[in-house]
Enzyme design. Structure first.
Site, mmCIF file in Angstrom:
data_model
loop_
_atom_site.group_PDB
_atom_site.id
_atom_site.type_symbol
_atom_site.label_atom_id
_atom_site.label_comp_id
_atom_site.label_asym_id
_atom_site.label_seq_id
_atom_site.Cartn_x
_atom_site.Cartn_y
_atom_site.Cartn_z
ATOM 1 C CG ASP A 38 -7.187 -17.330 -20.307
ATOM 2 O OD1 ASP A 38 -8.273 -16.855 -19.933
ATOM 3 O OD2 ASP A 38 -6.321 -16.667 -20.907
ATOM 4 C CB CYS A 77 -10.433 -12.259 -18.066
ATOM 5 S SG CYS A 77 -9.093 -13.121 -18.900
ATOM 6 C CG HIS A 135 -9.193 -8.201 -15.510
ATOM 7 N ND1 HIS A 135 -9.316 -9.073 -16.562
ATOM 8 C CD2 HIS A 135 -8.757 -7.023 -16.047
ATOM 9 C CE1 HIS A 135 -8.969 -8.467 -17.684
ATOM 10 N NE2 HIS A 135 -8.622 -7.228 -17.396
ATOM 11 C CG ASP A 287 -11.373 -16.464 -16.693
ATOM 12 O OD1 ASP A 287 -10.859 -17.419 -17.307
ATOM 13 O OD2 ASP A 287 -10.894 -15.311 -16.723
ATOM 14 C CG ASN A 288 -11.742 -16.940 -20.537
ATOM 15 O OD1 ASN A 288 -11.572 -15.930 -19.854
ATOM 16 N ND2 ASN A 288 -10.738 -17.621 -21.059
HETATM 17 CA CA CA Z 1 -9.564 -15.616 -18.579
#
Ligand code: CA
Length: 467
Positions: A38, A77, A135, A287-288
Site C-alpha cells: 500500500d 493485496c 497472504h 503491491d498496489n
Molecule cells: Ca497492499
C-alpha cells in the site's frame, strides 16, 4: 493475444541468451524482490517525493532502471501478489478477492495447479526464502514451505501489528478473521517465535541474514514488507525524523516508509560487502496503490487509490537493478507489469513454467537494454468481478468501465496521467477497439473461487459454527 504473448516470450528468451553471451552477465543471478504494501506512487525520492527521504530505495533506481509506467495486476493485496507469484493474471484462476485468514480451508488461497515463482526456481537449483507478508492462503497446503520456498519468516495473513508487545497469539490456527491474525507471533518456517523489535526492523535484519547465509548459491529472496500497510505504527526512532510533518497520520506513515528505506539500504550494503551486487537482480515495487484516505499516502498525480481501477489503484512505483546487465540511470517509459518478474528470471535461467498455463509476463531484460525497442505489452488488463469494474490500457489509451452497465470512459494517458479528460465521445472507434480486446481477455477468466475479506461477516459466522 495469447499467441502474440507466446511469440514475444520466445523472442525475448532468444534475446536474453544473446545478452548473456555478449555482456557476460552472470548465469543464475540471484533474485531479490522487495515489495511494499500500500505504498503511494509518489512516496519515494525516485518518484519525486519531497517530505520522505528514501536514499536506500532510490539507489535501486539510480543504479539501475526506473519504470515510469509500471502496473500490478490488481489494486488490492491478495490478487496482486497471486499475480506476481505465478506470473499470471490471478483472475485466470479465481483468485480475485483478498483471501480470508482461514487455516481450515485449503481452497482459500493459491490453487495447487498454479506454479509459484519459487516452485519454478527451485527446479533450477535456487534456494528460495520469503520474509514478511504471505497472504496467499493460510491453510497448510498453501504454506510458503509447501509452495516452493525453503525458508519462511513472517506472517500468513494480510497485515500485522508492528510492536512485539502487541503480538500475543502463539497459535496460528486460533485467529477467526484476517484482523485477528494481525496479533499472532511471527512464524519461522512452521513454528511461532517471540520477537523483540519493531516488525520492519525484524524483517530487514532477517533479510540481511538470509543473504549472508545463502551468498554461495543462487537464491531468490522475496522481502515482502507489510509496511506501510495499516495500522499506522512507528517507533520514536523513526518518528523523530519527521517532526516537520504536522499531520500525525502522514508523520507516522513517513516514519514507516523510512524504516523500510533503512532496511533496503542495509540490504544493498550487505550485497556490496559480500561482493555479489553484480550477480543479483533486485526489483522494488508496491503491491498496489496507496490507501491515501486511511494511511495518508500520496498517489498524485494519479487519480484514485488502492482498490480503484483508476491509475492510483494499480500503477505503482517500481525500479530494478542488475549491474552486470543494466546501465545505471535508465528510465523506462513503456508499460510493464509485476507479472514480468517471473518471466524475466525464468527466461534467464530456462526455469520451467506451467504446461498449458502460460505466463502473462515477458522477460524485461532485452527491453530495458534497448535490444528490443518494441512494446513489452500491447495491453494491460484489469477486472474487479464483485464491482463489475473493468479497465484496459492499450498503448497510451485507457478504457474504464467504472461500474456495471456504466458508459465506458476513455483517457489518453501520455497527455492526461490524472485521467481528468474523458475523450470517449471523440473516439468511438478507439472505444470499440479496446472494448473488443478487453472482451477477448475476460472470456479467458474464471469467476472468483472463494469469498473474500469483503464477505467477512458471513465467513466469520461459518467459522464460529465450525468450532
Ligand atoms: Ca497492499
Amino acid at each position: 493475444m495469447r499467441s502474440q504473448i507466446k511469440l514475444l516470450h520466445i523472442l525475448t528468451l532468444l534475446g536474453s541468451s544473446f545478452l548473456l553471451s555478449n555482456a557476460q552477465a552472470s548465469k543464475n543471478p540471484n533474485l531479490i524482490v522487495i515489495m511494499c504494501d500500500d505504498l503511494g506512487y509518489s512516496d519515494l525520492g525516485f518518484n519525486g517525493c519531497e517530505d520522505i527521504p528514501t536514499p536506500g530505495i532510490d539507489r535501486i533506481a539510480d543504479e539501475g532502471v526506473k519504470f515510469t509506467n509500471a502496473y500490478v495486476s490488481y489494486p488490492v493485496c491478495g490478487p496482486s501478489r497471486a499475480g506476481f507469484m505465478t506470473g499470471r493474471y490471478a483472475q485466470r484462476f479465481g483468485f480475485e478477492r483478498n483471501p480470508q485468514y482461514d487455516p481450515t480451508d485449503p481452497n482459500m488461497g493459491l490453487p495447487q495447479e498454479e506454479m509459484t515463482l519459487a516452485e519454478s526456481l527451485e527446479q533450477v537449483g535456487y534456494h528460495c526464502g520469503i520474509i514478511g507478508k504471505w497472504h496467499l492462503g493460510s491453510h497448510p497446503v498453501n504454506h510458503p514451505l509447501n509452495r516452493g520456498f525453503n525458508e519462511f519468516y513472517g506472517h500468513l495473513g494480510g497485515g500485522h501489528r508492528y510492536f512485539p508487545e502487541l503480538l500475543t497469539d502463539r497459535d496460528i490456527f486460533e485467529p477467526m478473521s484476517d484482523y485477528e491474525s494481525y496479533f499472532t507471533y511471527i512464524v519461522r518456517d512452521h513454528q511461532t517465535v517471540e520477537t523483540d523489535q519493531y516488525l520492519t526492523d525484524e524483517f530487514s535484519d532477517e533479510a540481511v541474514d538470509f543473504v549472508k547465509r545463502n551468498q554461495d548459491k543462487p537464491f531468490f529472496l522475496f522481502l515482502s514488507y507489510n509496511a506501510p500497510h495499516l495500522p499506522l505504527e512507528a517507533t520514536e526512532e523513526y518518528l523523530s525524523r519527521f517532526n516537520h510533518i504536522e499531520d500525525p497520520k502522514r508523520r507516522t506513515y513517513a516514519a514507516m516508509v523510512s524504516a523500510v528505506d533503512d532496511g533496503v539500504g542495509e540490504l544493498l550494503a550487505t550485497l556490496d560487502e559480500l561482493g555479489i551486487e553484480d550477480d543479483t537482480i533486485i526489483f522494488f515495487l508496491s503491491d498496489n496503490g496507496g490507501v491515501s484516505k486511511k494511511n495518508a499516502s500520496n498517489n498524485k498525480p494519479l487519480r484514485g487509490q488502492k482498490g480503484d481501477i483508476w491509475e492510483g489503484g494499480f500503477r505503482v512505483p517500481m525500479a530494478a537493478r542488475w549491474p552486470s546487465a543494466f546501465k545505471a540511470g535508465i528510465v523506462y517509459d513503456l508499460p510493464v507489469i509485476s507479472l514480468d518478474i517471473f518471466a524475466t528470471i525464468a527466461g534467464l535461467n530456462n526455469a520451467p513454467a506451467n504446461q498449458g498455463r502460460p505466463l502473462d509476463g515477458v522477460n524485461l531484460v532485452p527491453f530495458v537494454n534497448g535490444e528490443n525497442t518494441g512494446v513489452p505489452h500491447e495491453a494491460i488488463y484489469l477486472r474487479k468481478y464483485d464491482q463489475q469494474r473493468y479497465a484496459i490500457r492499450y498503448h497510451d489509451y485507457k478504457l474504464v468501465i467504472h461500474k456495471a452497465n456504466a458508459k465506458p470512459q476513455l483517457y489518453e494517458l501520455s497527455e492526461d496521467i490524472g485521467e481528468t479528460n474523458n475523450i470517449a465521445n471523440a473516439h468511438p472507434e478507439k472505444l470499440e477497439q479496446l472494448g473488443k480486446i478487453l472482451n477477448e481477455w475476460t472470456s479467458e477468466l474464471q469467476d472468483p473461487a472463494f469469498l473474500g475479506l469483503t464477505h467477512s461477516d458471513a465467513w466469520i459466522k461459518k467459522r464460529k459454527n465450525q468450532k
